[in-house]
Design an enzyme around this catalytic site. Sequence first.
Site, PDB file in Angstrom:
ATOM      1  N   ASP A  26      -8.699  -5.019  -2.267  1.00 12.08           N
ATOM      2  CA  ASP A  26      -8.019  -5.312  -0.995  1.00 12.08           C
ATOM      3  C   ASP A  26      -8.318  -4.267   0.071  1.00 12.08           C
ATOM      4  OD1 ASP A  26      -6.053  -6.935   0.548  1.00 12.08           O
ATOM      5  OD2 ASP A  26      -5.094  -4.979   0.683  1.00 12.08           O
TER       6      ASP A  26
ATOM      7  N   ASN B 218      -4.908  -6.784   9.670  1.00 10.07           N
ATOM      8  CA  ASN B 218      -6.037  -7.556   9.186  1.00 10.07           C
ATOM      9  C   ASN B 218      -5.608  -8.301   7.937  1.00 10.07           C
ATOM     10  OD1 ASN B 218      -8.548  -8.580   8.854  1.00 10.07           O
ATOM     11  ND2 ASN B 218      -9.422  -6.730   7.963  1.00 10.07           N
TER      12      ASN B 218
ATOM     13  N   HIS C  97      -2.731 -12.420   1.668  1.00 12.63           N
ATOM     14  CA  HIS C  97      -2.430 -12.610   3.099  1.00 12.63           C
ATOM     15  C   HIS C  97      -3.205 -13.744   3.784  1.00 12.63           C
ATOM     16  CE1 HIS C  97      -5.910  -9.997   3.227  1.00 12.63           C
ATOM     17  NE2 HIS C  97      -5.226  -8.905   2.938  1.00 12.63           N
TER      18      HIS C  97
ATOM     19  N   ASP D 292       2.136  -6.903   2.441  1.00 13.13           N
ATOM     20  CA  ASP D 292       0.961  -6.135   2.898  1.00 13.13           C
ATOM     21  C   ASP D 292       1.431  -4.862   3.628  1.00 13.13           C
ATOM     22  OD1 ASP D 292      -1.615  -5.338   3.258  1.00 13.13           O
ATOM     23  OD2 ASP D 292      -2.135  -6.846   4.768  1.00 13.13           O
TER      24      ASP D 292
ATOM     25  N   HIS E  72       0.876  -1.184   0.000  1.00 12.52           N
ATOM     26  CA  HIS E  72       0.000   0.000   0.000  1.00 12.52           C
ATOM     27  C   HIS E  72       0.906   1.225   0.000  1.00 12.52           C
ATOM     28  CE1 HIS E  72      -3.692  -2.307   0.844  1.00 12.52           C
ATOM     29  NE2 HIS E  72      -2.873  -3.099   1.533  1.00 12.52           N
ATOM     30  N   LEU E  73       0.838   2.011  -1.071  1.00  9.85           N
ATOM     31  CA  LEU E  73       1.714   3.178  -1.175  1.00  9.85           C
ATOM     32  C   LEU E  73       1.026   4.461  -0.725  1.00  9.85           C
ATOM     33  CD1 LEU E  73       3.658   2.454  -4.500  1.00  9.85           C
ATOM     34  CD2 LEU E  73       4.495   2.260  -2.150  1.00  9.85           C
TER      35      LEU E  73
END
Lengths: 180, 324, 432
Positions: C164, C289, C243, C316, C77-78
């Site tokens: 996601d 999560n 994940h 993740d 996640h950027l």
Amino acid sequence: MDKGYKNARVLMSEDEMGKILEKLTEEIYEKNKAEGRLLVVGIKRRGEILAKRIVELLGTKIDVAFGSLDITLYRDDLTSIDKKPIVRKTEIPFNIDDRSLLLVDDVLFTGRTIRAALTELVDLGRPKRVELAVFIDRGERELPICPDFVGKSLEVDKSEMVEVRLHEIDEEECVLIVPR
Amino acid sequence: MCPDSSEIKGLKRKDLLGILELEREEIELILSTAVSFKEILERPIKVVPYLRGKTVAFLFFEPSTRTLNSFSLAARRLSCDSVSVSASSSSVLKGETLLDTAKNLEAMKLNFVVVRHSSPGASHILAKNLTSSVVNAGDGCREHPTQALLDLLTIKEHFGKFDELKVVIVGDIEHSRVARSNIWGMTKLGMDVSICGPPTLIPRDIDKMGVRVYYNLKEAIKGKDIIYVLRIQKERQAAGLFPSTREYIKLYSITEEVLEKYAKKKVVIMHPGPVNRGVELAPSVADGMRSLILPQVTNGVAVRMACFYLLPGGTGEGRGMGQL
Amino acid sequence: MSKLIIKNARVIDPFTDTDGAFDVLIEGERVKEMRGRGKSEERKGKREKGRMKRKERRVINARGLLVIPGLVDMHTHLREPGREDEETILSGTMSALKGGYQAVVCMANTEPPVDNLGIVKYIREAERVCDVYPVGAVTKGLKGVELSEIGDLVNAGCVAVSDDGMPIMNSFIMRRALEYCKQFGIPVISHTEDLNLSSGVMNEGIVSTELGLPGIPSCAEEAMVARDILLARFTESKLHIAHISTKGSIELVRRAKKEGVNVTCEATPHHLSLTDECVRSFNTNYKMNPPLRTEVDRKAVIEGLVDDTIDMIATDHAPHADFEKELEFDRAPSGVIGLETALACGITYLVKPGLMDMKQLLRKFTVNPTRILSLSIRGISAGEYANLAIVDPTCEWIPQKFLSKSKNSPFIGKKLYGKVLYTLYKGKLYEW
């Protein structure tokens, strides 16, 4: 004897202590017999035991009642100690208002314990008169406190502690002088 | 003024966050100290000067009258000054985080902070960031240590012992911090602990906490010395955890009839309050001979006094000035 | 043109199935030559050294070190666009480089989400220091209601689609997404979580019971894994499960793979190394999560990685601002950063205990994500881009500082083995 007491010297034997307590009790009796009634209150823990013995010695000669005082919560030095002394129960199962009361402690030193005891007594009622009996008066007062009955007066260096050891707590009976 | 070293004891910690982390000796010390404090509550002047000049802040993010009053009374009986920070007047609604609150409290130079919060671990956040002693007055569903301590004191007074006493805790175990604290305390003191409630209110793997699980009330109360009844919150029904209050009462309410039929003659009833009369507990049982509910309340003040006495209380000088 | 020689290195490259001693010559952006370190060649190497000395060049003596292809992270996640205070494409790719990566696959849950051409373009054009492959949203606004224009997204450069962060609760939409993506040959990456079952903040079990925190049961994940496998089998589509964290889920994937379902999956570094016991500290860097699971689940993740049920390790990487993470456990957001510790985590928990060798571990960081996403990455060989990392496989270190803008790592203060010392991206050398 515990390790801490290896440099202690015995100042008074069990026999001598017995004699002094009898003499002390006699004086208390003489002064209070006219009144006919007396509340004996010992300061925990050793003053309580001595008070109990005085009550026993007084026997039925006058009308006595017995109580005990735990002054921990009235001490003025608790801000400077981080560990907490065990708090015991104050047990005065009678009304102290308008009655003569005798406070009993083992050793009178700075006078701070007695100050704390007096403050606590005031919270419990308003006695007619409070007298003080101590087994040992070692001087060096820090407060204007004066005993009415003294078993024995001692002159002891400030660096030394006077300890009254009693069977009930200490498994021996004597008065010790212990270097700090 | 120098008590023997054997006469000096304290808790081995700055804060009281839960019963889980307490050692058995510490629990016993709190209880015996509380017994001494009960005498003060019988005096004409019910105040001792021990905490004169010290300050406690009550930080209650969840409404509570009983617990707050009990803590407040305990502080006053020890001559401790107090300030109350309730959720509505606190800055939480303005977006202040608990960490900000902690920093602000620290700047106020307090000795004690008593906190109630809906999040488990909230008192840990305060404890970590404050030099004051933090007392957890309930953190979500996790723990409510002073409630368990007052319950244990009540049990000790009634039975004179803990060993081999059999207790069953009945009700919403899942959402009960009282149940968790009591399970820890009771098992540490050697009691035999069971729990009972609808399976939807029994949390997963709870048997690993050392308790026996019952779903059937009649079986659960058989042979028990103590029935500890929990408050059932109506919103749990709305959340679908049981079908109706009516059915809950039928299956789990403690009534005279159930006690007569299935419980020991000498069984006692405890409840952390406030009681939902006629729901988890029949009014006649709550007010009856077997009930220890009012002694529990009295003991609450004494136990909280003991906690204030035994905790170090910081220096009241905030960080950087005094040492912990 | 700048020149670099990495000498005395052990090159491990699962792309070319290499494991041996080489000198790697790099000229400009590309690898010029891989020179074997046999005895005769060693002499030749010496002569070469003399000749090269006159030119502008740098030599890295990599004795005792490993040279590995730059890693590929399938799950990052950027945060850009939207939460540039937490991470930007630039800071995120710097963080990736430091972790030894050459490419990251960034998830679609930005603000606004990657559900239209404009956002894909924005990401493709943003400043970066390694490759970034965007993932598009399966549904418009990640709402799980209407498919986004997946064709457009793929055309603009998306390598997969995923909602996601938000599971696709509606089975009909998930079925249509799987079917629709068949024409593009891309996988649907599924965040498997049944929201009706998962209202908690940590794994449901004895620890959540003791802490009084609401639990997320393992079946919340497993129910969705099962559903998605059934849908993938029925539609004969490509499914990738993000994940994966429970023993039950892993068993479902293992069985599905045996039955020939086109399913792949990933596990995170934290799920293979940590358990819900960590939550007892109430440190919100252990909140994510899916949540940290039990030791039984952790062992199942390891087993799944060893027997290749789990195809890859994906981070993740989820940056969160301090002021958000420093909340009560149940109020803090889920997610932890991972790019800078992932490889070390793999080495510490898989290679060091002897559960797999370095080449197998690297497959999970390189070849497998490359294959599943059909990327054009080809390892260390002459003519290819010099995208590689130099790693000390035994170096013991304790993560403290990060290049990521956020510091929410569960490995702060934990001892790890294996450290990336240099990363090369298109020949550019970064020394850490």
